[in-house]
Scaffold this active site. Structure first.
Site, PDB file in Angstrom:
ATOM      1  N   LYS A 124       0.813  -1.220   0.000  1.00  0.00           N
ATOM      2  CA  LYS A 124       0.000   0.000   0.000  1.00  0.00           C
ATOM      3  C   LYS A 124       0.848   1.273   0.000  1.00  0.00           C
ATOM      4  O   LYS A 124       0.467   2.284  -0.600  1.00  0.00           O
ATOM      5  CB  LYS A 124      -0.957  -0.009   1.188  1.00  0.00           C
ATOM      6  N   GLU A 204      -2.593   6.554   8.204  1.00  0.00           N
ATOM      7  CA  GLU A 204      -2.913   7.677   7.331  1.00  0.00           C
ATOM      8  C   GLU A 204      -4.118   8.421   7.894  1.00  0.00           C
ATOM      9  O   GLU A 204      -4.930   7.848   8.629  1.00  0.00           O
ATOM     10  CB  GLU A 204      -3.183   7.224   5.897  1.00  0.00           C
ATOM     11  N   ARG A 298      -5.518  -7.783  -9.415  1.00  0.00           N
ATOM     12  CA  ARG A 298      -6.086  -9.118  -9.609  1.00  0.00           C
ATOM     13  C   ARG A 298      -7.555  -8.977 -10.007  1.00  0.00           C
ATOM     14  O   ARG A 298      -8.085  -7.874 -10.091  1.00  0.00           O
ATOM     15  CB  ARG A 298      -6.004  -9.926  -8.314  1.00  0.00           C
TER      16      ARG A 298
END
Length: 665
Positions: A124, A204, A298
């Protein structure tokens, strides 16, 4: 430039997955080419996807953990001369190590973007760096992963709460915790770290209230040429796990959606993306703001609704790209990012899961005995459940609890919602607890119809929505006539897959544990089978002979599970609790017990965390409903143990004194 195995025709394809996604891939491959030989995997108690999908070869693997055993899978590819592997989603689908090892050691390509891109997009923090490089808005975040609570707290206080704790390598809602104040921070970090394969997280700034979760379906051919197949709205979620998704997004601001799509294409082109990829964003139309969230390199669970509004088979698209097809050869239209989708169709996907929303979403362990979802115009059901087939579907704690994806498509959003309401009203599932009441409540709520569903909507209104769904379900049940119930029982409620017939007989030996010389032999023979739903229930007429009787005595035998259907799957050595006993603290959910924090003699405070149970890789807290002193506490024998709802976790003594706490609060 990414490292990719050279495109080549696929001759032998291994599907390294199970359940409904394995069925989906098998069917797509069979329809695409009769020359591709399909290999599927299964475990001894989980092979329904093979029976429904019908691959050319079904390979048994030793245990559920084998789906994550790279060396074992590489060995299978070598043994069977596999030249391509489709990982589906979950399991190893985002593992760059798996893709690299499979190519290096077995010469087999893993369908997807390649190991270099997997490593960059599956992390990430690296994905956020890519977004910044492409001038895509991102939320302020730590630049390096950590497990140090002091560093995490310092950053959270710097940016101010609320913040999001995220596992660097999490997925499917795992390893993510929303923290609104400092008191929640440490326990949230512990759980996120526990769900992270690397045991590291970052923090975050959170963007939650009023934000929609919108994702863009991107297709690339590895040359830098990329296309989008519009967007999906996945805002109806609980604990960051999606439950209901729709396409297109529930917003009329196509200009803002266009900027989101442009951002996704810019990022995908920069890394020369190949195959399918989903670029996810948080979008607030009222503020005209959006922020990049993450990349899923994916096939997505919710790919079905994109297929429904575009008419494009995404699994076949993956396979064609892996064999060297370009976007021009695939004839994918190149739309402007701020255009509306090419049709007026709307589609919604409802995730039917084996869980009990009325009991803290405890896992619905057991055997599916009835599964009936209506068919018809605009209705698609992706599932590996077929109660009329030879393979029973048993839900346990080893695999994801998704039973089916119900996809409904119509000419407008309102028509889609109305159709979804009707489909859910006509659906019947028995044998395990499911979330169908919750789904009925979601699609009946006026906010869904008006598009007022942000990422916090379901969590904030869960009790209201569940109450609405329960009321709808009760009304459906009360309106069923006896003849309707009889029809359902006869057509949709099959017998157990264990065949019992008149004349079947057993010798039953009862041998005392302390004195084997006192063993006695009894004889039991079936005269007539009245009801066979073993192991949950069995009713039969029998002839029973004991050592002291001279002739058989007729009896009616009735076998019922003593609690939930989980009792057939979980160790009988676990003590059952009595929820009406104030000194019993009973396990409220099934799953894998991974840690017990109290022992015999400990003093326990009300609401103290007593244990952690894992369900589908999510770690859930079990808290004490009352204070007291532990007279007895369950002791784990293994690192993880399968446990059933209703198991006795702690037995308390009566203790009215001051409580001193041991464990986590």
């Amino acid at each position: 430039m990414s490292l990719l195995p050279p495109p080549r025709p696929i001759k032998r394809l291994l599907i390294a997955n199970r359940g409904e996604i394995a069925v989906r891939i098998i069917h797509a491959v069979r329809e695409l080419s009769s020359s591709i030989e399909i290999f599927a995997l299964y475990t001894s108690d989980d092979r329904s996807h093979c029976d429904i999908g019908r691959p050319h070869h079904a390979l048994e693997i030793p245990a559920p953990a084998a789906y994550l055993d790279i060396s074992l899978l590489v060995g299978l590819a070598q043994k069977h001369s596999i030249d391509a592997v489709h990982p589906g989603y979950g399991f190893l689908s985002e593992s760059s190590d798996f893709a690299h090892r499979m190519w290096q050691d077995a010469g087999a390509s893993v369908i997807g973007p390649g190991w270099e891109v997997l490593a960059r997009t599956g992390d990430k923090l690296q994905a956020k760096q890519l977004a910044e490089q492409c001038n895509v808005p991102v939320l302020k975040a730590m630049t390096h992963p950590t497990d140090r609570i002091a560093d995490i707290r310092a950053f959270a206080q710097q940016v101010d709460y609320p913040v999001m704790i995220k596992a660097v390598d999490g997925g499917g809602g795992r390893g993510i915790r929303l923290v609104r104040d400092d008191g929640e921070l440490e326990s949230s970090v512990d759980r996120a770290i526990g769900e992270s394969p690397s045991h590291t997280v970052f923090v975050e700034k959170a963007a939650v209230d009023g934000f929609h979760h919108i994702e863009v379906q991107v297709v690339g051919d590895g040359t830098g040429q990329v296309r989008h197949l519009w967007e999906r709205d996945c805002s109806a979620q609980r604990r960051f796990q999606k439950i209901v998704e729709c396409a297109p997004a529930l917003t009329s601001d196509r200009n803002l959606v266009g900027k989101v799509i442009e951002s996704a294409l810019r990022m995908a082109s920069t890394i020369r993306y190949r195959s399918l990829g989903t670029f996810e964003f948080l979008v607030n139309a009222e503020r005209s703001e959006f922020y990049f969230l993450e990349i899923n390199p994916r096939l997505q669970v919710e790919h079905t609704i994109t297929e429904s509004i575009t008419g494009i088979d995404l699994v076949q698209t993956q396979l064609l790209l892996a064999q060297g097809c370009s976007l021009q050869q695939l004839d994918l239209y190149e739309a402007k990012s701020d255009d509306s989708p090419p049709t007026r169709l709307s589609s919604i996907q409802l995730r039917l899961c084996a869980e009990d929303p009325n009991n803290k979403f405890s896992l619905g362990i057991g055997k599916v005995t009835e599964f009936s979802v209506p068919s018809g115009n605009g209705i698609r059901v992706d599932t590996n459940v077929d109660v009329s087939g030879s393979s029973q579907v048993i839900v346990g704690s080893n695999f994801d609890n998704l039973l089916a994806k119900i996809i409904v498509t119509a000419s407008s959003w309102e028509a889609t919602v109305r159709k979804a309401q009707r489909v859910l009203a006509d659906s019947r599932i028995s044998g395990v607890k499911t979330n169908i009441n919750l789904l009925r409540g979601i699609v009946a709520h006026e906010d869904l119809l008006s598009g007022k569903v942000d990422t916090q909507w379901l969590g904030a209104r869960l009790d209201q929505i569940l109450s609405l769904g329960n009321t709808i379900s009760a009304s459906i049940k009360s309106n069923e006539t006896p003849s309707t119930n009889q029809s359902i029982s006869q057509t949709s409620m099959p017998s157990s897959n264990l065949l019992f017939r008149k004349g079947d007989a057993w010798s039953v030996t009862l041998e005392p544990m302390q004195d084997s010389s006192q063993k006695q032999q009894h004889h039991l023979q079936l005269s007539r089978v009245l009801r066979n739903e073993f192991p949950s229930s069995l009713t039969a007429e029998i002839e029973y002979t004991t050592p002291s009787s001279k002739s058989a005595v007729p009896y009616r035998l009735r076998l019922d599970a003593t609690s939930t259907s989980a009792s057939a799957l979980v160790s009988s050595s676990h003590r059952r609790g009595d929820s009406s006993n104030p000194r019993h603290i009973v396990l409220p959910l099934s799953g894998k017990l991974i840690e017990v924090l109290v022992s015999e003699g400990d003093r326990i405070a009300e609401n103290q965390v007593l244990a952690f149970v894992k369900q589908m890789k999510m770690e859930l807290e079990v808290r004490s409903p009352r204070a007291g002193k532990a007279k007895w506490a369950f002791e784990m024998e293994d690192e993880e143990e399968d446990v059933a709802e209703g198991m006795l976790l702690v037995e308390l003594e009566e203790d009215k004194g001051k409580v001193e706490v041991r464990g986590k609060l």
